[in-house]
Design a protein around this motif. Structure first.
Motif, mmCIF file in Angstrom:
data_model
loop_
_atom_site.group_PDB
_atom_site.id
_atom_site.type_symbol
_atom_site.label_atom_id
_atom_site.label_comp_id
_atom_site.label_asym_id
_atom_site.label_seq_id
_atom_site.Cartn_x
_atom_site.Cartn_y
_atom_site.Cartn_z
ATOM 1 N N PRO A 73 -22.857 38.357 106.803
ATOM 2 C CA PRO A 73 -23.624 39.074 107.834
ATOM 3 C C PRO A 73 -24.401 38.075 108.690
ATOM 4 O O PRO A 73 -24.950 37.096 108.185
ATOM 5 N N ILE A 74 -24.428 38.344 109.983
ATOM 6 C CA ILE A 74 -25.020 37.393 110.906
ATOM 7 C C ILE A 74 -26.513 37.200 110.613
ATOM 8 O O ILE A 74 -27.046 36.102 110.753
ATOM 9 N N ALA A 75 -27.191 38.258 110.156
ATOM 10 C CA ALA A 75 -28.626 38.154 109.865
ATOM 11 C C ALA A 75 -28.857 37.145 108.739
ATOM 12 O O ALA A 75 -29.795 36.342 108.780
ATOM 13 N N GLU A 76 -27.979 37.180 107.753
ATOM 14 C CA GLU A 76 -28.103 36.270 106.616
ATOM 15 C C GLU A 76 -27.808 34.829 107.052
ATOM 16 O O GLU A 76 -28.501 33.884 106.682
ATOM 17 N N TYR A 77 -26.790 34.713 107.883
ATOM 18 C CA TYR A 77 -26.422 33.399 108.428
ATOM 19 C C TYR A 77 -27.612 32.792 109.183
ATOM 20 O O TYR A 77 -27.965 31.620 108.988
ATOM 21 N N LEU A 78 -28.258 33.606 110.016
ATOM 22 C CA LEU A 78 -29.401 33.118 110.792
ATOM 23 C C LEU A 78 -30.575 32.785 109.877
ATOM 24 O O LEU A 78 -31.248 31.774 110.064
ATOM 25 N N ALA A 79 -30.806 33.644 108.882
ATOM 26 C CA ALA A 79 -31.924 33.414 107.968
ATOM 27 C C ALA A 79 -31.758 32.087 107.231
ATOM 28 O O ALA A 79 -32.728 31.445 106.853
ATOM 29 N N GLN A 80 -30.506 31.667 107.055
ATOM 30 C CA GLN A 80 -30.253 30.407 106.352
ATOM 31 C C GLN A 80 -30.159 29.216 107.304
ATOM 32 O O GLN A 80 -29.702 28.145 106.933
ATOM 33 N N GLY A 81 -30.548 29.428 108.544
ATOM 34 C CA GLY A 81 -30.581 28.297 109.471
ATOM 35 C C GLY A 81 -29.315 28.127 110.295
ATOM 36 O O GLY A 81 -29.127 27.106 110.934
ATOM 37 N N GLY A 82 -28.445 29.144 110.303
ATOM 38 C CA GLY A 82 -27.223 29.064 111.104
ATOM 39 C C GLY A 82 -27.519 29.101 112.590
ATOM 40 O O GLY A 82 -28.567 29.572 113.017
ATOM 41 N N LYS A 83 -26.585 28.559 113.375
ATOM 42 C CA LYS A 83 -26.750 28.535 114.831
ATOM 43 C C LYS A 83 -25.729 29.461 115.485
ATOM 44 O O LYS A 83 -24.589 29.544 115.051
ATOM 45 N N LEU A 84 -26.161 30.115 116.558
ATOM 46 C CA LEU A 84 -25.229 30.856 117.393
ATOM 47 C C LEU A 84 -24.910 29.979 118.602
ATOM 48 O O LEU A 84 -25.730 29.185 119.033
ATOM 49 N N THR A 85 -23.693 30.155 119.128
ATOM 50 C CA THR A 85 -23.231 29.137 120.062
ATOM 51 C C THR A 85 -22.823 29.649 121.433
ATOM 52 O O THR A 85 -22.601 28.852 122.335
ATOM 53 N N SER A 86 -22.691 30.946 121.604
ATOM 54 C CA SER A 86 -22.309 31.433 122.927
ATOM 55 C C SER A 86 -22.698 32.902 123.067
ATOM 56 O O SER A 86 -22.962 33.581 122.076
ATOM 57 N N PRO A 87 -22.742 33.406 124.318
ATOM 58 C CA PRO A 87 -23.075 34.825 124.510
ATOM 59 C C PRO A 87 -22.123 35.736 123.741
ATOM 60 O O PRO A 87 -22.493 36.843 123.362
ATOM 61 N N GLU A 88 -20.915 35.261 123.466
ATOM 62 C CA GLU A 88 -19.930 36.093 122.765
ATOM 63 C C GLU A 88 -20.328 36.365 121.326
ATOM 64 O O GLU A 88 -19.880 37.334 120.745
ATOM 65 N N ASN A 89 -21.102 35.499 120.723
ATOM 66 C CA ASN A 89 -21.400 35.774 119.322
ATOM 67 C C ASN A 89 -22.853 36.096 118.993
ATOM 68 O O ASN A 89 -23.278 35.948 117.867
ATOM 69 N N MET A 113 -34.737 35.784 113.155
ATOM 70 C CA MET A 113 -33.518 35.473 113.895
ATOM 71 C C MET A 113 -33.337 33.969 114.109
ATOM 72 O O MET A 113 -32.390 33.531 114.753
ATOM 73 N N GLY A 114 -34.293 33.188 113.632
ATOM 74 C CA GLY A 114 -34.202 31.738 113.827
ATOM 75 C C GLY A 114 -34.565 31.313 115.242
ATOM 76 O O GLY A 114 -34.346 30.164 115.625
ATOM 77 N N LEU A 115 -35.127 32.251 116.037
ATOM 78 C CA LEU A 115 -35.507 31.902 117.409
ATOM 79 C C LEU A 115 -36.882 31.237 117.447
ATOM 80 O O LEU A 115 -37.231 30.550 118.389
ATOM 81 N N ARG A 116 -37.683 31.500 116.410
ATOM 82 C CA ARG A 116 -38.990 30.857 116.297
ATOM 83 C C ARG A 116 -39.146 30.325 114.875
ATOM 84 O O ARG A 116 -38.475 30.788 113.954
ATOM 85 N N HIS A 117 -40.065 29.372 114.709
ATOM 86 C CA HIS A 117 -40.286 28.799 113.385
ATOM 87 C C HIS A 117 -41.758 28.663 113.036
ATOM 88 O O HIS A 117 -42.170 28.929 111.930
#
Lengths: 252, 356
Positions: free
Chosen positions: A9-25, A224-228
């Motif tokens: 799940p994308i929320a879990e990916y973000l919570a673990q420090g994952g990066k999103l890379t384009s408007p598509e994802n 969402m990993g947008l702030r820290h």
């Protein structure tokens, strides 16, 4: 990019420090918060640039005139770089620039709500007018330090394209602040009372730009990993930095 | 506003059982000049609904062609169609190349690159490999490439050829999940332990300039974490996310059959962050966004002028009118998306979500 089904799940990916890379994802709510952050940055840079344009003609010497021109120019350029990212989400770049009067200001003694005003998402500090060269230099130093804190925060953004743009902008925004500091050192000798009055005016207004100490929005964006780093920690760090600069100039 | 351009399919090569490599000839070649690691977004109608899919370019800058790899995904309309029906002579529509999964090239530099690819995540990485090997004659590239089994390895032969062409400058470590190889290192999934072994035996972290990662999310997290532990900073690690947030199939827009009548208020139900709130709002030109904000909902917005698209939401039931729309494209509007700052209810009931 391959459009395979997400492996987690994308929320879990973000919570673990994952990066999103384009408007598509980016998922929908992430999209909303990200665009909000980016447009607040764009609006603040555009309003900052528009406000600083007047300082060019207040500049006491050619060096100062060049410094003020450069700040005016580069802040508009920084706005455009982030607006280019927003364009990938559908933002109409040409119309965006025309959507608001970036030079508009309230009067000096008005108090305005630090929360966003209407559709213009600039930070509230950019609604207050500058009164002259000393005032412009003081505002530029105090807000410049706050901007560096904000950019340092955004270069850790989970939206990788934004983080990369911020890394490029950081040294130039730092230079803006340093140009202000050089001016401030001279003014600390020639216009001490003027500097003191401007510091008193701008300190609380810049402090407000960090947002409330307790913020649901911060928690949401952190998820969402947008702030820290939370608003209050950033504000205290800025306050300490500003304090040491003013102390060094004997202005506290 | 992004625009679509026509491209002719000149070759469809079967790469593995589940993947094809499609060569394309754009009518407007200038519009499709790309940077290594970028992707193309295609659109096509399936059962009357437009689907958009993005696929990475796998060609290098010096190959003189435009080529994408498309792996078939279970239940994926576009990828299945591309794998089973697409043939030379067909026309496709795509937006100009996008994406930032690359670093600037410098022929004078001698950089050490590291790439991690999982499955079809190889496509953009292959484009980068081919380009840096040809454009930066002193740079080296190490690829760690994870796959289920030998048969599912995309571009296996092409990678072998590259090793021979650029002797000593390019190396590949294959990691296969389900086929036992001679050494432990090469079997299983890429996890933290495997990364430690790689760093002990194959990769000198200190010399790495940039690492590229493209694969499933858990794999990217594990790798990035390990790279950071070995001293790489965030600006040295380039992610390309494997998946798209778009569902496999666009859902039909739910439109209420209830006739629009002349009542002067509307029962609105708005979903935001999983919570739904209902309220009545007047049909006096007030936007749904303003009504939601008036009811203490923290709905996203910025310009309030129909320009930026921050306030995008989806109408699940009911009808609305958008006064201004400079940000949403036709296909988004057809799918039910609206700019909530410009959105005036027409029906007596409206169900809208910021979560879709």
């Amino acid at each position: 990019m391959t459009n395979d089904a997400a492996a987690m799940p994308i929320a879990e990916y973000l919570a673990q420090g994952g990066k999103l890379t384009s408007p598509e994802n980016v998922p929908p709510r992430y999209r909303g918060e990200l665009l909000r952050l980016m447009s607040s940055f764009v609006d603040s840079e555009l309003a900052g640039s528009a406000g600083f344009a007047a300082a060019i003609n207040w500049a006491p010497g050619i060096k100062e005139r060049i410094a003020a021109s450069r700040i005016t120019l580069e802040k508009a350029d920084h706005a455009e770089r982030v607006l280019d990212l927003m364009q990938g989400f559908g933002t109409d770049k040409a119309l965006y620039n025309q959507a608001h009067d970036w030079a508009a200001r309230v009067s000096r003694d008005d108090r305005i709500d630090p929360r966003r005003q209407g559709g213009d998402m600039r930070l509230s500090v950019f609604y207050y007018p500058l009164t002259g060269w000393t005032d412009a230099v003081v505002m530029n130093v105090l807000m410049g330090m706050a901007t560096l804190h904000a950019l340092t925060e955004m270069q850790r953004s989970s939206y990788q394209p934004l983080a990369e743009v911020m890394r490029d902008l950081l040294p130039r925004e730092r230079r803006h602040m340093e140009l202000g500091q050089e001016g401030l050192e001279r003014l600390a000798r020639s216009d001490r009372d003027g500097v003191r009055a401007s510091v008193a005016y701008w300190m609380p207004r810049v402090a407000e730009t960090f947002g409330p100490a307790q913020s649901e929005r911060f928690e949401k964006q952190r998820g969402m990993g947008l702030r820290h780093t939370d608003n209050e920690t950033l504000r205290q760090s800025w306050r300490a930095q500003a304090g040491s600069v003013l102390t060094a100039l004997g202005l506290d | 506003m992004p625009r679509f351009h026509p491209l002719e399919v000149t070759e469809v090569r079967r790469e593995t059982r589940d993947a094809v490599v499609v060569t394309l000839k754009p009518q407007d070649a200038g519009a499709f000049a790309f940077t290594q690691g970028q992707y193309l977004t295609f659109r096509r109608e399936f059962d009357g609904e437009e689907l958009r899919r993005s696929y990475s370019i796998c060609a290098g800058l010096d190959e003189g062609c435009l080529r994408v790899g498309i792996k078939r995904v279970d239940g994926g309309a576009f990828s299945t169609w591309a794998n089973e029906e697409l043939k030379p002579g067909d026309m496709l529509e795509a937006m100009t190349p996008q994406g930032r999964f690359f670093t600037a090239l410098d022929p004078a530099t001698a950089k050490s690159y590291l790439g991690f690819a999982g499955g079809s995540g190889i496509t953009p990485v292959l484009s980068i490999i081919k380009t840096v090997l040809s454009r930066e004659p002193a740079s080296t590239f190490t690829l760690v490439y994870a796959n289920r089994q030998v048969g599912s390895i995309m571009f296996r032969e092409e990678l072998e050829d590259l090793k021979n062409t650029y002797l000593g400058r390019f190396s590949v470590v294959h990691i296969l999940e389900s086929e036992g190889q001679e050494i432990d290192l090469f079997t299983g999934r890429i996890d933290a332990d495997k990364m430690e072994m790689l760093f002990r035996m194959w990769i000198d972290a200190e010399t790495v300039d940039t690492a590229f990662i493209c694969g499933p999310e858990p794999m990217m997290l594990t790798i990035a974490d390990s790279l950071r532990k070995h001293g790489l900073s965030d600006d040295q690690i380039k992610f390309e996310l494997f998946a798209s947030s778009q569902p496999g199939r666009a859902k039909k827009r739910a439109v209420s059959q209830q006739a629009v009548n002349a009542a002067n208020s509307c029962e609105v139900s708005v979903t935001l962050d999983g919570a739904t709130r209902s309220f009545r709002m007047p049909k006096d030109g007030t936007s749904v966004l303003d009504a939601a904000i008036d009811h203490d909902m923290d709905a996203p917005y910025s310009c309030k002028a129909g320009v930026c698209s921050t306030c995008r939401a989806k109408v699940l039931e009911g009808e609305v009118e958008m006064e201004v729309n400079h940000a949403l494209e036709d296909y988004e509007v057809r799918a039910g998306y609206v700019l909530s700052c410009q959105c005036i209810p027409l029906s007596d009931k409206l169900v809208l979500s910021y979560d879709e």
